[in-house]
Write a protein that holds these residues in place. Structure first.
Motif, PDB file in Angstrom:
ATOM      1  N   ALA A 163      -1.539  -2.452  -3.999  1.00  0.00           N
ATOM      2  CA  ALA A 163      -2.233  -2.290  -5.174  1.00  0.00           C
ATOM      3  C   ALA A 163      -1.514  -2.135  -6.404  1.00  0.00           C
ATOM      4  CB  ALA A 163      -3.142  -1.320  -5.183  1.00  0.00           C
ATOM      5  N   THR A 164      -0.513  -1.406  -6.450  1.00  0.00           N
ATOM      6  CA  THR A 164       0.465  -1.480  -7.738  1.00  0.00           C
ATOM      7  C   THR A 164       1.214  -2.700  -7.876  1.00  0.00           C
ATOM      8  OG1 THR A 164       0.564   0.979  -7.264  1.00  0.00           O
ATOM      9  CG2 THR A 164       2.317  -0.347  -8.605  1.00  0.00           C
ATOM     10  N   ALA A 165       1.799  -3.305  -6.779  1.00  0.00           N
ATOM     11  CA  ALA A 165       2.368  -4.776  -6.948  1.00  0.00           C
ATOM     12  C   ALA A 165       1.369  -5.691  -7.576  1.00  0.00           C
ATOM     13  CB  ALA A 165       2.957  -4.838  -5.772  1.00  0.00           C
ATOM     14  N   VAL A 166       0.403  -5.662  -6.981  1.00  0.00           N
ATOM     15  CA  VAL A 166      -0.740  -6.983  -7.316  1.00  0.00           C
ATOM     16  C   VAL A 166      -1.099  -6.697  -8.799  1.00  0.00           C
ATOM     17  CG1 VAL A 166      -2.987  -7.771  -6.732  1.00  0.00           C
ATOM     18  CG2 VAL A 166      -1.622  -7.108  -5.040  1.00  0.00           C
ATOM     19  N   LEU A 216      -7.759 -10.726  -7.597  1.00  0.00           N
ATOM     20  CA  LEU A 216      -6.736 -10.030  -6.829  1.00  0.00           C
ATOM     21  C   LEU A 216      -6.072  -9.058  -7.729  1.00  0.00           C
ATOM     22  CD1 LEU A 216      -4.868 -12.618  -4.878  1.00  0.00           C
ATOM     23  CD2 LEU A 216      -6.504 -10.930  -4.057  1.00  0.00           C
ATOM     24  N   PRO A 217      -5.655  -9.456  -9.215  1.00  0.00           N
ATOM     25  CA  PRO A 217      -5.289  -8.165  -9.772  1.00  0.00           C
ATOM     26  C   PRO A 217      -6.207  -7.083 -10.025  1.00  0.00           C
ATOM     27  CG  PRO A 217      -4.866 -10.499 -10.780  1.00  0.00           C
ATOM     28  CD  PRO A 217      -5.839 -10.764  -9.862  1.00  0.00           C
ATOM     29  N   GLN A 218      -7.578  -7.394 -10.360  1.00  0.00           N
ATOM     30  CA  GLN A 218      -8.429  -6.557 -10.908  1.00  0.00           C
ATOM     31  C   GLN A 218      -8.651  -5.698  -9.631  1.00  0.00           C
ATOM     32  OE1 GLN A 218      -9.532  -5.646 -13.771  1.00  0.00           O
ATOM     33  NE2 GLN A 218      -8.135  -7.140 -14.261  1.00  0.00           N
ATOM     34  N   VAL A 223      -8.587  -0.453  -6.912  1.00  0.00           N
ATOM     35  CA  VAL A 223      -8.084   0.305  -5.515  1.00  0.00           C
ATOM     36  C   VAL A 223      -7.679   1.533  -6.141  1.00  0.00           C
ATOM     37  CG1 VAL A 223      -6.553   0.375  -3.816  1.00  0.00           C
ATOM     38  CG2 VAL A 223      -7.965  -1.269  -3.964  1.00  0.00           C
ATOM     39  N   ARG A 224      -6.854   1.733  -7.142  1.00  0.00           N
ATOM     40  CA  ARG A 224      -6.176   2.978  -7.586  1.00  0.00           C
ATOM     41  C   ARG A 224      -7.207   3.750  -8.238  1.00  0.00           C
ATOM     42  NH1 ARG A 224      -0.863   2.924  -8.327  1.00  0.00           N
ATOM     43  NH2 ARG A 224      -0.966   4.282 -10.136  1.00  0.00           N
ATOM     44  N   ILE A 225      -8.444   3.234  -8.722  1.00  0.00           N
ATOM     45  CA  ILE A 225      -9.323   4.125  -9.445  1.00  0.00           C
ATOM     46  C   ILE A 225     -10.179   4.703  -8.231  1.00  0.00           C
ATOM     47  CG2 ILE A 225     -11.529   4.154 -10.683  1.00  0.00           C
ATOM     48  CD1 ILE A 225     -10.086   1.983 -12.672  1.00  0.00           C
ATOM     49  N   VAL A 226     -10.582   3.643  -7.143  1.00  0.00           N
ATOM     50  CA  VAL A 226     -11.392   4.168  -5.952  1.00  0.00           C
ATOM     51  C   VAL A 226     -10.554   5.368  -5.288  1.00  0.00           C
ATOM     52  CG1 VAL A 226     -12.271   3.778  -3.693  1.00  0.00           C
ATOM     53  CG2 VAL A 226     -12.544   2.145  -5.721  1.00  0.00           C
TER      54      VAL A 226
END
Length: 338
Positions: A163-166, A216-218, A223-226
């Motif tokens: 998620a961080t990479a995308v 994909l970027p969003q 994902v990090r927020i969830v």
């Protein structure tokens, strides 16, 4: 003579009012929503004024940018007067703003009504952005829940790292990579968008690559927020009680953790709306998608303030509506939990 409230009545009026608000938790939420709406409307008006002033600072003007080859300086000056460019910019902005309550977005530098110009392009952008938002919501929630089932495990680390990479990839980089892999190398999907007679995408397959480039970027962001929202909610007392009662991890997640994290997840998705509409301008240009991206690019080239402001106003209205909806849902859910 006693006033409207006697001593006894005055003493009981506040508890009665509080109990009424307790029975109707939507009332304070609606009041806060109204105040937020006024603030955001004022910010949008300030942004639209800034748009007019910024276009004014660009070299040239709409009269010169839309002139035909061979036109004389007198012809261009006459067009400048017809477009009202000889008037102060704030006066032109006020005239344009006065038509907004009636849905009039003004007239473009080429003599077309801005409302008609955007009537096909903006719905296409909303379709693309709505599809990307739906995919983002499904993917980010599913991946975040999958990672939360085993905190600190291999899946959790893999999902968080990916998620961080995308998230760090711009939309145009993702779009180019998707074209290379799914169009040029495999031939599975079309690389550009063809339109029908109504100006809409000719096939649903032409929506796939632009939607993925936005999604994909969003998804990485959400994902990090969830995952963070689920981790915070997992420390709540009722969740710890459910774990001690021996409930299966997936049931604890779906019935106790996820419902409490939904307001934060909804707020993150609402924030993504503005990023999706902003990214759509770039993605639409890459895929030749018939949305506001091409309209906005042409308007900037023509120094066309009414069209640029019209796109900004519509996008701002959509973003404001989604943010207000997310705020209202969050307040209602918080009131219901209390």
């Amino acid at each position: 003579m006693a006033g409207p409230l006697t001593t006894d009545t005055a003493g009981t009026a506040a508890p009665v009012a509080k109990s009424a608000l307790a029975r109707h938790p939507a009332l304070p939420a609606l009041t806060r929503t109204g105040a937020v709406l006024l603030k955001r409307a004022a910010l949008l008006a300030l942004l639209l004024a800034l748009v007019f002033c910024t276009v004014e600072l660009l070299p040239g003007d709409a009269a010169g940018a839309t002139s035909e080859r061979g036109e004389s300086a007198a012809d261009i000056e006459q067009r400048r007067r017809l477009l009202g460019l000889d008037r102060p910019v704030l006066e032109r902005f006020w005239d344009w703003m006065s038509g907004l309550p009636a849905g009039d977005l003004g007239t473009s530098a080429r003599g077309e009504p801005v409302t008609g110009l955007l009537s096909t392009a903006f719905p296409n952008t909303l379709l693309l952005g709505g599809l990307a938002l739906l995919l983002t919501a499904v993917l980010s929630t599913a991946l975040g829940c999958w990672a939360a089932l085993r905190p600190g495990g291999r899946v959790d680390r893999a999902v968080s790292g990916t998620a961080t990479a995308v998230l760090a990839l711009p939309e145009f980089v993702v779009a180019v990579a998707l074209v290379l892999v799914l169009s040029l190398w495999t031939g599975w999907l079309p690389a550009v968008t063809l339109t029908d007679l109504d100006g809409n995408p000719d096939s649903w397959t032409m929506l796939v690559l632009p939607a993925l480039a936005l999604t994909l970027p969003q998804t990485g962001w959400n994902v990090r927020i969830v995952r963070a929202a689920l981790a915070d909610e997992a420390r709540a007392p009722h969740v710890e009680t459910a774990v001690l009662d021996g409930l299966p991890p997936h049931r604890v997640l779906t019935h106790h953790v996820l419902p409490g994290a939904l307001p934060t997840i909804a707020a993150g998705l609402a924030t993504s709306t503005g990023m999706l509409l902003g990214g759509a301008v770039v993605v639409e240009t890459i895929f030749n998608y018939p949305g506001i991206g091409s309209v906005l690019a042409s308007a900037v080239t023509d120094r066309d303030s009414p069209v640029i402001a019209g796109v900004t106003a519509l996008a701002g209205a959509v973003i404001t509506a989604v943010l207000l909806l997310a705020d209202l849902v969050r307040d209602l859910m918080a009131g219901g939990r209390r």
